[in-house]
Design a protein around this motif. Structure first.
Motif, PDB file in Angstrom:
ATOM      1  N   HIS A 102       2.830   7.899   6.032  1.00 21.96           N
ATOM      2  CA  HIS A 102       3.181   7.163   4.831  1.00 21.96           C
ATOM      3  C   HIS A 102       2.768   7.935   3.611  1.00 21.96           C
ATOM      4  O   HIS A 102       1.986   8.862   3.676  1.00 21.96           O
ATOM      5  N   GLN A 103       3.281   7.500   2.524  1.00 23.99           N
ATOM      6  CA  GLN A 103       2.875   8.125   1.287  1.00 23.99           C
ATOM      7  C   GLN A 103       1.754   7.337   0.654  1.00 23.99           C
ATOM      8  O   GLN A 103       1.799   6.129   0.612  1.00 23.99           O
ATOM      9  N   TYR A 156      -0.145   6.058  -2.529  1.00 27.89           N
ATOM     10  CA  TYR A 156       0.257   5.854  -3.912  1.00 27.89           C
ATOM     11  C   TYR A 156      -0.756   6.480  -4.849  1.00 27.89           C
ATOM     12  O   TYR A 156      -1.916   6.117  -4.863  1.00 27.89           O
ATOM     13  N   ASN A 210      -4.712   1.509  -1.867  1.00 27.56           N
ATOM     14  CA  ASN A 210      -4.467   2.170  -0.588  1.00 27.56           C
ATOM     15  C   ASN A 210      -5.442   1.785   0.493  1.00 27.56           C
ATOM     16  O   ASN A 210      -5.560   2.485   1.488  1.00 27.56           O
ATOM     17  N   TYR A 248      -5.415   2.058   4.478  1.00 24.89           N
ATOM     18  CA  TYR A 248      -5.467   3.277   5.287  1.00 24.89           C
ATOM     19  C   TYR A 248      -6.866   3.622   5.734  1.00 24.89           C
ATOM     20  O   TYR A 248      -7.152   4.730   6.127  1.00 24.89           O
ATOM     21  N   ARG A 282      -3.483  -5.157  -4.507  1.00 22.78           N
ATOM     22  CA  ARG A 282      -2.055  -4.888  -4.342  1.00 22.78           C
ATOM     23  C   ARG A 282      -1.863  -3.760  -3.345  1.00 22.78           C
ATOM     24  O   ARG A 282      -2.452  -2.703  -3.482  1.00 22.78           O
ATOM     25  N   SER A 283      -1.027  -4.008  -2.388  1.00 20.76           N
ATOM     26  CA  SER A 283      -0.786  -2.960  -1.420  1.00 20.76           C
ATOM     27  C   SER A 283       0.237  -1.996  -1.976  1.00 20.76           C
ATOM     28  O   SER A 283       1.127  -2.366  -2.713  1.00 20.76           O
ATOM     29  N   SER A 284       0.069  -0.742  -1.611  1.00 23.66           N
ATOM     30  CA  SER A 284       1.028   0.229  -2.090  1.00 23.66           C
ATOM     31  C   SER A 284       2.113   0.451  -1.066  1.00 23.66           C
ATOM     32  O   SER A 284       2.959   1.295  -1.220  1.00 23.66           O
ATOM     33  N   HIS A 285       2.067  -0.295  -0.020  1.00 25.16           N
ATOM     34  CA  HIS A 285       3.009  -0.059   1.047  1.00 25.16           C
ATOM     35  C   HIS A 285       4.414  -0.392   0.601  1.00 25.16           C
ATOM     36  O   HIS A 285       4.649  -1.341  -0.123  1.00 25.16           O
ATOM     37  N   GLN A 335      11.134   7.452  -0.413  1.00 25.02           N
ATOM     38  CA  GLN A 335      10.239   6.306  -0.425  1.00 25.02           C
ATOM     39  C   GLN A 335       9.207   6.420  -1.544  1.00 25.02           C
ATOM     40  O   GLN A 335       8.881   5.434  -2.209  1.00 25.02           O
ATOM     41  N   ALA A 336       8.713   7.637  -1.749  1.00 26.46           N
ATOM     42  CA  ALA A 336       7.712   7.839  -2.801  1.00 26.46           C
ATOM     43  C   ALA A 336       8.297   7.515  -4.169  1.00 26.46           C
ATOM     44  O   ALA A 336       7.674   6.848  -4.989  1.00 26.46           O
ATOM     45  N   LEU A 366       8.670   3.877  -4.684  1.00 25.57           N
ATOM     46  CA  LEU A 366       7.387   3.249  -4.954  1.00 25.57           C
ATOM     47  C   LEU A 366       7.020   3.388  -6.418  1.00 25.57           C
ATOM     48  O   LEU A 366       6.576   2.448  -7.073  1.00 25.57           O
ATOM     49  N   ARG A 367       7.244   4.586  -6.945  1.00 22.00           N
ATOM     50  CA  ARG A 367       6.929   4.818  -8.358  1.00 22.00           C
ATOM     51  C   ARG A 367       7.783   3.945  -9.239  1.00 22.00           C
ATOM     52  O   ARG A 367       7.312   3.340 -10.196  1.00 22.00           O
ATOM     53  N   HIS A 385       6.654   0.379  -9.221  1.00 23.80           N
ATOM     54  CA  HIS A 385       5.508   0.112 -10.089  1.00 23.80           C
ATOM     55  C   HIS A 385       5.912   0.124 -11.554  1.00 23.80           C
ATOM     56  O   HIS A 385       5.387  -0.633 -12.363  1.00 23.80           O
TER      57      HIS A 385
END
Lengths: 402, 195
Positions: A70-71, A73, A152, A155, B4-7, B25-26, B29-30, B33
């Motif tokens: 996964h990435q 954040y 995060n 993880y 907050r999850s970053s998933h 995906q990255a 995500l950005r 946000h």
């Protein structure tokens, strides 16, 4: 239940030992340096260690995230898009300028494609602009083990969880009580110091009418004979002091006092500015949680036989005034400090070598300014009350040659 | 701040959005946000006002029109998928789409779609043509106050004449595309998201 008994004593012992250890540590590492103003550099070391731990934790999380493919954040404060170095305004000027110079008849050029530039710029600001970025919540780049501030934390591996748990333990069971204890202690230490000073001077102080002791948010006004007045009053209650910043020994003492309690100190030049003084005092007084201010309105020390005219400044503020009368018994030791004749050290020496210092302190009932009196009249009223109580002569001279 | 999850699972309908827009995906995500940062009152969607708050957008001559592009068909709200769909037009063109399955719809960031997006900024009434009047309006916005009305008119006439091939006094999408065929649209209409 009886099985617990042997363990009981063990636990009690452990508790006792740990408390002792705690207090010794407290004393050695915190109080003593605080008194001398010396720092062991422990706090800096603490911070450095914490930073290293946080960096390590973040690395672990990155690794964990990579394993799961996964990435992670990562909030970038530099922005999320690659931008041109030129700004919008500059480009607009450039386009218009180049347009007008190209055409022979001086009309600005325009192309269908010009729209692309503005379009892209607009989209860029939608994706990322300076202002909105600042307003979104601060996101730390590395995790600071508080778990309230990181996205995060899913993880986390086992090791990291243990570390986090340890962190929680330390924070709640160690730092928290430590800080509460310090908070609590500081008041008492303050009082203790004054009491020690009083003992040092073999002072016998009789307090009368202690029910009238000054309360928070008020001003305590007393006649002034010697710097010891301060010690005498302060050993019986908590006050915030007001006074001039002195150089020399007094300055050192003042600075030490400031660390323990919130006082209000003025520079010499500021003292001349009545308004500034009044303003600061008013602010302090209006905060009901602050300690009562101790003021000696006479300004200089009198030889304890008369009460000179009180300077009206302190009475203009409009808070409740708690008058206090202090009278020394001259038989055992003359506490008068003639500042023009003796310096501080000589004075202290004289004090220390006299037999004893006997004085009486009367706490008079609180007074407030009446509607039809002005500050001067109020000041006089308070002064008379103090003079009457202490058996002192009520003088009109305010000590300054006009 | 909360936990907050970053998933990426937090983003609604993320797989569809990925497929449609082609964002990684990255990047998604950005952008997610960013969407949440713009949505100050935490409604879950953006309104025109939210976008108008962006100061740098207000000074852009095409600011209003850009905002309008997020609200097609008279809608007043844009959710995350709509937001990203518009932004997807500005994704840099992928080099590896040499052989594309013709049955698949064209990716949002293809050259044609980029051009179409720009065309829509001109074409206010969405009739498929940029009329002279519409051209004049855009020109007025962009070239601005330095220019007199006559000059504006003459520039408009010239521009329309140059692009117009079938002589109907308006620029259709094909004519628009043709006049820009030599231009490097890919570079001008692409925004790169940092990793």
């Amino acid at each position: 239940m009886f099985l617990l008994l042997p363990f009981d004593s063990l636990i009690v012992n452990l508790l006792g030992i740990s408390l002792t250890v705690l207090f010794t540590l407290l004393l050695v590492f915190i109080i003593v340096p605080a008194i001398f103003g010396v720092s062991f550099g422990i706090r800096k070391l603490y911070m450095k260690t914490l930073l290293k731990i946080f960096a390590w934790a973040t690395l672990r999380m990155e690794r964990g995230a990579k394993e799961k493919n996964h990435q992670l954040y990562k909030p970038y404060t530099n922005g999320i898009i690659a931008k041109d170095p030129t700004s919008l305004e500059e480009e607009i000027k450039e386009i218009r300028r180049s347009g007008s110079s190209k055409a022979l008849d001086n009309t600005p050029e325009f192309e269908l494609s010009d729209i692309f530039y503005f379009c892209r710029k607009g989209m860029e600001t939608i994706m990322d602009d300076e202002v909105t970025k600042r307003f979104s919540a601060e996101e730390l780049e590395s995790w600071n083990l508080l778990s309230r501030t990181n996205y995060n934390f899913q993880y986390i591996s086992l090791r990291l969880t243990v570390l986090w748990g340890l962190g929680v333990l330390i924070r709640y069971c160690f730092l928290l009580p430590l800080r509460i204890a310090l908070e609590f202690l500081s008041k008492h230490v303050h009082l203790m110091c004054y009491r020690i000073c009083v003992r040092a001077l073999t002072a016998i102080i009789t307090y009368h009418d202690r029910k009238n002791r000054p309360r928070n948010g008020g001003i305590c006004v007393a006649n002034h004979t010697s710097p010891i007045d301060v010690i005498i009053l302060a050993s019986d209650g908590y006050y915030a002091m007001v006074g001039q910043v002195h150089g020399g020994l007094m300055g050192v003492i003042q600075r030490a006092m400031v660390k323990a309690c919130p006082h209000v100190w003025f520079e010499r030049s500021e003292v001349k500015d009545r308004h500034l003084v009044a303003k600061r005092l008013t602010e302090h007084v209006q905060d009901k949680s602050k300690l009562p201010i101790l003021i000696f309105p006479e300004g200089t020390c009198i030889n304890n036989t008369s009460v000179m005219m009180f300077k009206k400044g302190s009475f203009e503020i409009g808070a409740t005034v708690y008058p206090v009368a202090i009278k020394y018994d001259p038989q055992f030791g003359d506490a008068f400090w003639n500042s023009s004749k003796y310096g501080m050290v000589t004075y202290l020496l004289r004090m220390m070598t006299s037999w004893a210092i006997v004085c009486s302190v009367w706490y008079l009932p609180p007074m407030t300014r009446e509607k039809d009196e002005d500050a001067v009249q109020f000041a006089n009223r308070v002064k008379s009350a103090i003079a009457r109580q202490g058996g002192l002569v009520d003088l009109l001279w305010d000590g300054v040659d006009h | 701040m909360g936990s907050r999850s970053s998933h990426a699972a937090l983003i609604p309908d993320v797989e569809n959005i990925r497929r449609e827009t082609g964002f990684s995906q990255a990047s998604l995500l950005r952008l997610y946000h960013r969407f949440r940062a713009l949505d100050r009152s935490k409604k879950g969607y953006l309104s025109r006002v939210d976008l108008q708050q962006i100061g740098a957008l207000a000074v852009n001559p095409l600011g209003d029109r850009i905002i309008d592009s997020f609200f097609p068909d008279g809608s007043q709200r844009v959710d995350f998928s709509g937001f990203v769909r518009v932004l997807a037009h500005f994704r840099p063109i992928d080099d590896d789409t040499g052989v594309r399955d013709p049955k698949q719809p064209e990716p949002l960031n293809s050259r044609t779609n980029k051009l179409r997006f720009a065309f829509q900024l001109y074409d206010l009434d969405q009739d498929g043509k940029i009329s002279r009047h519409e051209m004049l309006q855009v020109l007025r916005l962009m070239v601005g106050v330095q220019v007199t009305e006559e000059q504006l008119e003459s520039i408009t006439d010239r521009t329309v004449q140059e692009a117009d091939e079938d002589g109907d006094g308006a620029v259709s999408f094909l004519e628009f595309t043709k006049s820009l065929e030599k231009m490097d649209i890919e570079q001008k209409m692409s925004i790169r998201i940092l990793k």
